[in-house]
Design a protein around this motif. Structure first.
Motif, PDB file in Angstrom:
ATOM      1  N   ALA A 247      60.161  66.270  78.595  1.00  0.00           N
ATOM      2  CA  ALA A 247      59.082  66.118  77.610  1.00  0.00           C
ATOM      3  C   ALA A 247      58.390  67.451  77.343  1.00  0.00           C
TER       4      ALA A 247
ATOM      5  N   LEU B 172      59.332  64.314  82.891  1.00  0.00           N
ATOM      6  CA  LEU B 172      58.281  65.294  82.585  1.00  0.00           C
ATOM      7  C   LEU B 172      58.891  66.603  82.091  1.00  0.00           C
TER       8      LEU B 172
ATOM      9  N   VAL C 184      56.402  59.588  77.934  1.00  0.00           N
ATOM     10  CA  VAL C 184      55.359  60.502  77.452  1.00  0.00           C
ATOM     11  C   VAL C 184      54.067  59.732  77.161  1.00  0.00           C
ATOM     12  N   ARG C 185      54.214  58.574  76.523  1.00  0.00           N
ATOM     13  CA  ARG C 185      53.031  57.756  76.213  1.00  0.00           C
ATOM     14  C   ARG C 185      52.317  57.340  77.508  1.00  0.00           C
TER      15      ARG C 185
ATOM     16  N   ASN D  95      50.627  60.257  79.267  1.00  0.00           N
ATOM     17  CA  ASN D  95      49.376  60.653  78.586  1.00  0.00           C
ATOM     18  C   ASN D  95      48.252  59.655  78.842  1.00  0.00           C
TER      19      ASN D  95
ATOM     20  N   TYR E 197      50.061  62.107  84.653  1.00  0.00           N
ATOM     21  CA  TYR E 197      51.376  62.173  85.295  1.00  0.00           C
ATOM     22  C   TYR E 197      51.280  61.737  86.757  1.00  0.00           C
TER      23      TYR E 197
ATOM     24  N   ASN F 276      60.248  58.779  75.108  1.00  0.00           N
ATOM     25  CA  ASN F 276      59.043  58.483  74.316  1.00  0.00           C
ATOM     26  C   ASN F 276      58.077  57.570  75.064  1.00  0.00           C
TER      27      ASN F 276
ATOM     28  N   HIS G  44      54.026  65.261  73.050  1.00  0.00           N
ATOM     29  CA  HIS G  44      54.651  66.197  73.985  1.00  0.00           C
ATOM     30  C   HIS G  44      53.732  67.384  74.281  1.00  0.00           C
TER      31      HIS G  44
ATOM     32  N   LEU H 247      50.838  66.296  76.528  1.00  0.00           N
ATOM     33  CA  LEU H 247      51.281  66.241  77.929  1.00  0.00           C
ATOM     34  C   LEU H 247      51.338  67.652  78.517  1.00  0.00           C
TER      35      LEU H 247
END
Lengths: 200, 200
Positions: B60, B57, B19-20, B23, B27, B16, B103, B106
């Motif tokens: 996710a 990655l 991913v945050r 974003n 990446y 989590n 998700h 991303l």
């Protein structure tokens, strides 16, 4: 080649290069050094044309904004029933996106870190609001479905229209396909994909 | 706090956070150092859970892709007329976007610089193709307007749906508004905004 380029350099050429580099690297990630390299002229030559990269950003997004706001003053946008006007504005907005693709792409990607970016975002919101007002007027005329929230419809309409900057690539000479694209957006948004309307 | 965090750390918590950060920074722009700082654990602790940022990655975007592809196997997506199935898939895709917003955000932003990104883009294209096939089947049934190019309609439909990652923010507890959103997307795309269909 570099000498010829330098001689031929105009503010417009520089602007085109800057827009391309801003779109590739992001505005925040672009330095005057990047612009100098991409343009093939020295930084001092760039400063001869503009005060800095923020001026280039302002000129670029102004071009997109001016084209978009001009649509709202065209006869098709100010005369007739609201639903006809909003269809007209939708079609012309798609045409502006296709004609000014790099400039509109840049406009849609500004993040609000500088005064110019915040100004551009504010102007964009103004444009969105004008379109939302037209949709509201068409709903008040009874020409739009009553079960659709107008604020949500405005976002979805712009979502669809603005997605063009992600996948649309100009055809040499434009023509048939581009006409069809603008018309398809209008038909999808206002009449839907189905052949016949379905009851609730 | 840091000690408690370290004890409580699970691969899901780390995912989590990753991913945050992906974003927020992109990446490419995220280092293991950024992840370590954001998670409040050491880099070696992260390596205890995963081989590196590319594994994070992959996990996710797999979560987003698995949820999207699962929709295509649901009864509403495999039974009935193609036009009903494509409406069902559109509604459920919107629901997946809302439920898995970080998700899917991303997934939609990967650029193709690594093997995992290229794999994710390829899977996304596969999903888009499955939806395009459904639209084609509905058109062959005579249930979609004949004057709309299906490839273009697919792009515009995804343009509208995917725009959610730019402006949708979850309501605490979800509920009414979220239901209305999914339904509005379907009504706009398939029936259009107008109250009555207009002749050519």
């Amino acid at each position: 080649m570099t000498a010829a380029k330098r001689d031929a350099y105009t503010p417009d050429t520089l602007l085109n290069v800057a827009v391309r580099v801003f779109n590739e690297r992001g505005y925040d990630g672009t330095s005057m050094e990047h612009l100098s390299q991409a343009a093939g002229i020295s930084k001092s030559s760039i400063y001869h044309h503009v005060a800095g990269k923020e001026e280039l950003l302002r000129r670029a997004v102004s071009r997109a904004l001016d084209a978009l706001f001009a649509v709202l003053e065209e006869p098709g946008a100010v005369r007739g029933r609201a639903v006809e006007r909003i269809e007209y504005v939708t079609r012309r907005t798609v045409e502006v996106l296709m004609a000014e693709l790099p400039h509109v792409t840049l406009l849609l990607r500004v993040r609000g870190n500088t005064e110019t970016e915040r100004w551009a975002m504010e102007r964009r919101r103004e444009f969105d609001q004008r379109v939302a007002d037209l949709l509201k007027a068409a709903a008040a005329d009874g020409d739009l479905r009553a079960d659709v929230d107008i604020r949500l419809a405005t976002r979805l309409l712009f979502g669809m229209v603005n997605s063009l900057v992600e996948w649309y690539r100009p055809h040499p000479g434009g023509g048939q396909d581009d006409d069809q694209l603008a018309e398809t957006v209008v038909r999808l948004a206002f009449d839907g994909l189905r052949t016949a309307p379905q009851g609730p």
